[in-house]
Design a protein around this motif. Sequence first.
Motif, short mmCIF file in Angstrom:
data_model
loop_
_atom_site.label_atom_id
_atom_site.label_comp_id
_atom_site.label_asym_id
_atom_site.label_seq_id
_atom_site.Cartn_x
_atom_site.Cartn_y
_atom_site.Cartn_z
N GLY B 76 0.82 -1.20 0.00
CA GLY B 76 0.00 0.00 0.00
C GLY B 76 0.86 1.25 0.00
N ILE B 77 0.15 2.38 -0.01
CA ILE B 77 0.79 3.69 0.11
C ILE B 77 1.27 3.82 1.55
CG2 ILE B 77 0.31 6.18 0.06
CD1 ILE B 77 0.15 4.85 -2.71
N THR B 78 2.54 4.16 1.75
CA THR B 78 3.03 4.30 3.11
C THR B 78 3.56 5.70 3.34
OG1 THR B 78 5.06 3.21 2.37
CG2 THR B 78 3.51 1.88 3.60
N VAL B 79 3.02 6.33 4.38
CA VAL B 79 3.44 7.67 4.75
C VAL B 79 4.52 7.50 5.81
CG1 VAL B 79 2.67 9.91 5.60
CG2 VAL B 79 1.11 8.48 4.26
N GLU B 80 5.70 7.99 5.50
CA GLU B 80 6.85 7.78 6.38
C GLU B 80 6.82 8.75 7.56
OE1 GLU B 80 8.78 5.32 6.27
OE2 GLU B 80 8.41 4.53 4.25
N ARG B 81 7.19 8.22 8.71
CA ARG B 81 7.13 9.01 9.94
C ARG B 81 8.48 9.63 10.29
NH1 ARG B 81 2.86 8.72 14.49
NH2 ARG B 81 3.45 10.71 15.39
N VAL B 82 9.56 8.93 9.97
CA VAL B 82 10.86 9.37 10.49
C VAL B 82 11.98 9.11 9.47
CG1 VAL B 82 11.24 7.16 11.67
CG2 VAL B 82 12.40 9.21 12.51
N ALA B 83 12.88 10.09 9.36
CA ALA B 83 14.07 9.98 8.50
C ALA B 83 15.28 9.87 9.41
CB ALA B 83 14.19 11.23 7.62
N ILE B 84 16.20 8.95 9.10
CA ILE B 84 17.38 8.77 9.96
C ILE B 84 18.65 9.20 9.23
CG2 ILE B 84 16.26 6.95 11.29
CD1 ILE B 84 17.99 4.90 9.80
N ASN B 85 19.63 9.59 10.03
CA ASN B 85 20.87 10.16 9.48
C ASN B 85 21.85 9.04 9.13
OD1 ASN B 85 22.71 12.04 8.64
ND2 ASN B 85 23.33 12.67 10.72
N LEU B 86 21.47 8.25 8.14
CA LEU B 86 22.27 7.07 7.79
C LEU B 86 22.10 6.72 6.32
CD1 LEU B 86 24.00 4.60 8.73
CD2 LEU B 86 21.83 3.40 9.10
N ASP B 87 23.22 6.61 5.62
CA ASP B 87 23.26 6.02 4.29
C ASP B 87 23.91 4.65 4.40
OD1 ASP B 87 22.20 8.31 3.10
OD2 ASP B 87 24.17 9.15 2.63
N ASP B 88 23.20 3.62 3.96
CA ASP B 88 23.75 2.26 3.95
C ASP B 88 23.16 1.58 2.73
OD1 ASP B 88 24.82 -0.21 4.45
OD2 ASP B 88 23.93 -0.46 6.43
N ALA B 89 23.87 1.68 1.60
CA ALA B 89 23.32 1.34 0.30
C ALA B 89 23.56 -0.14 -0.04
CB ALA B 89 23.95 2.23 -0.77
N ARG B 90 22.49 -0.86 -0.25
CA ARG B 90 22.61 -2.27 -0.62
C ARG B 90 23.02 -2.42 -2.08
NH1 ARG B 90 19.12 -6.19 -1.84
NH2 ARG B 90 17.24 -4.95 -1.66
N ILE B 91 22.65 -1.43 -2.89
CA ILE B 91 23.06 -1.43 -4.31
C ILE B 91 23.61 -0.04 -4.63
CG2 ILE B 91 21.36 -3.17 -5.03
CD1 ILE B 91 19.56 -0.90 -6.00
N PRO B 92 24.45 0.07 -5.67
CA PRO B 92 24.98 1.39 -6.04
C PRO B 92 23.86 2.31 -6.52
CG PRO B 92 26.23 -0.39 -7.10
CD PRO B 92 24.99 -1.01 -6.52
N ASP B 93 24.09 3.62 -6.40
CA ASP B 93 23.13 4.58 -6.96
C ASP B 93 23.39 4.72 -8.47
OD1 ASP B 93 25.22 6.40 -7.40
OD2 ASP B 93 24.67 7.67 -5.70
N ASN B 94 22.66 5.63 -9.13
CA ASN B 94 22.77 5.72 -10.59
C ASN B 94 24.09 6.30 -11.08
OD1 ASN B 94 20.34 4.48 -10.91
ND2 ASN B 94 19.20 6.29 -11.61
N LYS B 95 24.92 6.79 -10.17
CA LYS B 95 26.28 7.21 -10.56
C LYS B 95 27.33 6.24 -10.02
CE LYS B 95 26.18 12.20 -11.48
NZ LYS B 95 26.50 13.53 -10.92
N GLY B 96 26.89 5.14 -9.40
CA GLY B 96 27.84 4.13 -8.97
C GLY B 96 28.30 4.24 -7.53
N ALA B 97 27.82 5.24 -6.81
CA ALA B 97 28.23 5.39 -5.41
C ALA B 97 27.45 4.42 -4.53
CB ALA B 97 28.00 6.82 -4.93
#
Lengths: 214, 214, 214, 214
Positions: B76-97
């Motif tokens: 379903g549509i999920t309204v997010e409650r909280v954003a955390i100060n963490l990047d932990d990427a399981r796959i690279p982004d579109n520039k490879g980072a």
Amino acid sequence: MTNVLLTGFEPFDGSGVNPSWQAVQLAAATPPDGVTLTTAVLPVVFHDAIAQLRTAVEESGAEVVVCVGQAGGRTGITVERVAINLDDARIPDNKGAQPVDEPVVADGPAAYFATLPVKACVAAVRDAGLPAYVSHTAGTYLCNHLFYGLMHLIATERPEVRGGFVHVPFLPEQVTGGDQPSMSAQSIADALTAIVSAAVTTTTDLKETGGSLH
Amino acid sequence: MTNVLLTGFEPFDGSGVNPSWQAVQLAAATPPDGVTLTTAVLPVVFHDAIAQLRTAVEESGAEVVVCVGQAGGRTGITVERVAINLDDARIPDNKGAQPVDEPVVADGPAAYFATLPVKACVAAVRDAGLPAYVSHTAGTYLCNHLFYGLMHLIATERPEVRGGFVHVPFLPEQVTGGDQPSMSAQSIADALTAIVSAAVTTTTDLKETGGSLH
Amino acid sequence: MTNVLLTGFEPFDGSGVNPSWQAVQLAAATPPDGVTLTTAVLPVVFHDAIAQLRTAVEESGAEVVVCVGQAGGRTGITVERVAINLDDARIPDNKGAQPVDEPVVADGPAAYFATLPVKACVAAVRDAGLPAYVSHTAGTYLCNHLFYGLMHLIATERPEVRGGFVHVPFLPEQVTGGDQPSMSAQSIADALTAIVSAAVTTTTDLKETGGSLH
Amino acid sequence: MTNVLLTGFEPFDGSGVNPSWQAVQLAAATPPDGVTLTTAVLPVVFHDAIAQLRTAVEESGAEVVVCVGQAGGRTGITVERVAINLDDARIPDNKGAQPVDEPVVADGPAAYFATLPVKACVAAVRDAGLPAYVSHTAGTYLCNHLFYGLMHLIATERPEVRGGFVHVPFLPEQVTGGDQPSMSAQSIADALTAIVSAAVTTTTDLKETGGSLH
């Protein structure tokens, strides 16, 4: 022109709507070329459903019969492969009957396979951009009951008819709490149209796997 | 009139489409009464996404910002409650980072709560007949990254703006194999419209549980 | 020797057992070398749980605190990464309180990250042949409440202590109906032992992804 | 004494272990009172599996045959109700064969029902504190293939034998990534022991629903 009978079920289990009948009505508005489409809504009542299906088959002169029912919790359109000779009702039907471990048809064979081209039907839905797969169980409630009744009718009285069963997901409005998958009525209707087209035009099914490991 | 900025993401992870941007474009065609709607598509690139969001906020003069992203596998549509100060990427982004265990903003607080009325937004989607619930994790990839960046921008520079993040399911065409839930682009767009309306008109959020046991 | 406090919860939500406390007791029978293990069972009661945890931390002189709770429906051991300052109870606690949208600690920060080496803890469980992953939400009920209370205590009064939270699946006996995942008490206990060992011996966490896309 | 044959499968699909054979070996160490237990490990090879089962049935003089296989992804012990006359392999078997839409036995009936007391078997596992339910599909790979072969052998040559099939979850060590359910080898073995006991001592199956709505 090919005569096709497309059936849905009335609501059950406390819901005010059944996606199968909603989508069948939408699909009937724009039948594929070359198809004369008849529709029927069937009761969620053991044996009554089969009796009314028999009447609808007779009156429509259907050459292809596709019965449709709700499979709450499934994520896509599922084309059923096999109907088994077993009623085992987890909840009562709409008249209060709850058969446990009884045959659909006394002395009938253990199962019938669908005579629709199930792989071609799945491929047609996917080509329409919608999720679909082959299922190897239609459960042990009204859907399997009707499916078995249809295939027994075909096997014993109408061998020239081809038939099968399609399970469809919940409608979004049935699961607004959000933790169950759903599909819009229009998408389900589009999938049914694709299935009817594939069923009418495919004489030899695709030879590609749709199997499940368990 | 209230200025609202609605953003989606470009495709990623090998998909040719992103439901967030498709739905944002559909929603923009018929904005709610009293709302001036600006849209932007953002790159699936760490930090670039936040930089382009900052520009879009400035240029639109937005008073309410709703960022939207794909959450493949959700029903379903999920309204997010909280954003955390963490990047932990399981796959690279579109520039490879592919950052692992890095903060979104060095020395930023551990988390920010959305300042949209999340319960009212969920209720509005349900009232529109679509599945929705509150989510307590936006993950640790681009969606959480952008959400955190938005809330940090608001907290440090634009306290008069209210903002939040909405996760949406796959489109049917992305999951034709059938074993993943999906939602049509039009249904997602209708949900976004309901959320924008609720966000603009609700000043005090509903006091009703949207909690999760774990 | 390192002093470690390992806590579980009492049963709740109508269940006669809580896997967290069962497993903590089993794990306490064979502590890892070099560890003095103290255990405590905490009430499923908002604020009382934190108060009793504070006492147990004081009395045990713990240098490492691992709190454990039940996450019914999860398939593996989950090491929680972040605690948020939010109580939003979907069901009442064992004293009947059901806070909605209240902070755990008034004026506390939005969130705290665990100070256990979460990636090393997950790796240790997997090395023991058991399923595990990092989780980015501990929910909004007692588990998150206690986790936040622990990290706030550490942040404000006991900065030398390291702490975190582990969610564990149902026990098989809680879900004999069969449609929910479970893990045996001994397997959960083995996982907790592996986590305690990793927490005590790892000073720099592993740099490998444990992220989630959403 | 009752002669019981309990079979497991060798590993397949790249796994180094198969929970069915591990658990069968554990169960064999402590057979129930009154039962002489013979075990066999069968190859994950179409038709070879049935041929070796036939030999094992002959050599053991079994009066009850319970075949066991892995159903990765299931959360509990599942007692299969029906075997269908269909091979549709999603992956090759251990000799590289991948039949698609072929019968297990040419000209065999569409399906056979298990002749074990499936409801009593499920109840016995639950009484042992473990998750179980009746399943209405054994898939279309080796498990269904062997199950159908067993029931065909019984129907055509050994009507005095009772037989059935049990699907079991992954072992924890197979799914350490954490997103799949599992069950310990000892729990699976305990469940198999309970099933063997129930199968030997129950002559009339329980009359209680084990049905599925779809």
